[in-house]
Design an enzyme around this catalytic site. Structure first.
Site, PDB file in Angstrom:
ATOM      1  CB  THR A  45      18.124  52.611  72.845  1.00 33.43           C
ATOM      2  OG1 THR A  45      17.964  51.852  71.640  1.00 33.43           O
ATOM      3  CG2 THR A  45      19.598  52.888  73.048  1.00 33.43           C
ATOM      4  CE1 TYR A 121      11.166  48.913  66.652  1.00 35.91           C
ATOM      5  CE2 TYR A 121      11.009  49.430  68.987  1.00 35.91           C
ATOM      6  CZ  TYR A 121      11.705  48.900  67.928  1.00 35.91           C
ATOM      7  OH  TYR A 121      12.945  48.336  68.140  1.00 35.91           O
ATOM      8  CE  LYS A 149      13.616  51.528  65.871  1.00 37.88           C
ATOM      9  NZ  LYS A 149      14.034  51.577  67.295  1.00 37.88           N
ATOM     10  CB  ILE A 192      14.621  55.218  64.830  1.00 33.61           C
ATOM     11  CG1 ILE A 192      13.598  56.261  64.357  1.00 33.61           C
ATOM     12  CG2 ILE A 192      14.759  55.273  66.345  1.00 33.61           C
ATOM     13  CD1 ILE A 192      12.193  56.047  64.922  1.00 33.61           C
TER      14      ILE A 192
END
Length: 281
Positions: A45, A121, A149, A192
């Protein structure tokens, strides 16, 4: 164990294209005041691949200065080496598709070398590397790996199996914003969530409601936030989020860097309309 809401912060730019450090600081404090348990720096992001090394250092210095728990995007031994943070967010190796044994070996080597714990992730629709629940349990058993995540693109069989039999002392943090409510209902420990730039308090409340067993509060709130998240992800992240933050006067421009293009006005307007509609609900 990591629990609660972590917000992966955007990188705001000013009219000249430089990092708007003051706006980044204000955003960090806004989400923390709104109920976030911590921050994520240099996640997807934040557009880290479009930042220079000096700019990445500026982002890290700015967010470290908040004193909040901080997870930092770091995917190789060199980046991990000098890290001082709560944890690193480390991507399952993308594109090369090394197989599950290769993934486990790669993450084991990084975890052994890292001065901070790793949150893995797992986002197979970006990495092209699927993982079975058995592989996720092997990853959870790696020393110095403390969580995942989880962004599988929905609720698949391996997600169900993982949350039905979660590894001990291993945080499962939802990373698909639109699916965060069902993930929490199944036992995820937090999320998240880029969407939580907008209406941070409601996302924090959603996590707290599921964790306390307040289903009467959690279900309608989850439905509302799923609609908001869908609107915020109508175009590549974080373009719509930046458009909304700019429209709200919270960042100086909606600028993103190539290969991203700014979100269309219609997408930003739709997301803004969703925030206004839901605030009156």
């Amino acid at each position: 164990m990591l629990t609660g809401l972590y917000v992966p912060l955007i990188t705001p730019f000013d009219a000249s294209g430089d990092i708007a450090v003051g706006a980044l600081t204000r955003l960090a404090h806004d989400v923390l005041d709104g109920g976030a348990a911590g921050l994520v720096a240099l996640g997807t992001t934040g557009e880290p691949s479009a930042l220079t090394p000096a700019e990445r250092a500026t982002v890290l210095k700015t967010l470290t200065a908040t004193g909040a728990p901080l997870i930092v995007g770091a995917n190789d031994a060199a980046t991990l080496a000098g890290l001082d943070a709560t944890a690193a967010l480390t991507l399952v190796p993308p594109f090369v598709r090394p197989g599950e044994d290769g993934v486990v070996a790669h993450l084991s080597a990084l975890a052994q070398a890292s001065p901070v714990p790793l949150v893995v992730y797992h986002v197979p629709y970006r990495t092209a590397q699927p993982l079975t629940v058995e592989a996720l349990h092997r990853i959870a058993a790696i020393p110095n790996v403390i969580g995942v995540k989880l962004a599988a693109g929905g609720i698949d069989a391996d997600t169900v199996a993982l949350l039905a039999d979660p590894p001990e002392d291993f945080a499962v943090l939802g990373g698909d914003d639109a699916y965060i409510s069902p993930l929490l209902a199944m036992g995820a420990h937090g999320g998240i969530l880029a969407s939580a730039h907008i209406d941070t308090g409601s996302y924090a409340d959603l996590i707290a409601a599921w964790q306390s067993g307040d289903t009467a509060r959690a279900r309608p709130l989850g439905h509302r936030l799923a609609r908001l998240s869908a609107a915020l992800f109508a175009e590549p992240n974080p373009t719509v989020v930046k458009g909304v933050l700019h429209a709200q006067g919270r960042i100086p421009t909606p600028h993103v860097r190539l290969p991203l293009l700014p979100a269309a006005a219609a997408s930003v307007d739709a997301a803004l309309s969703r925030t206004l509609t839901d605030s009156r609900a």
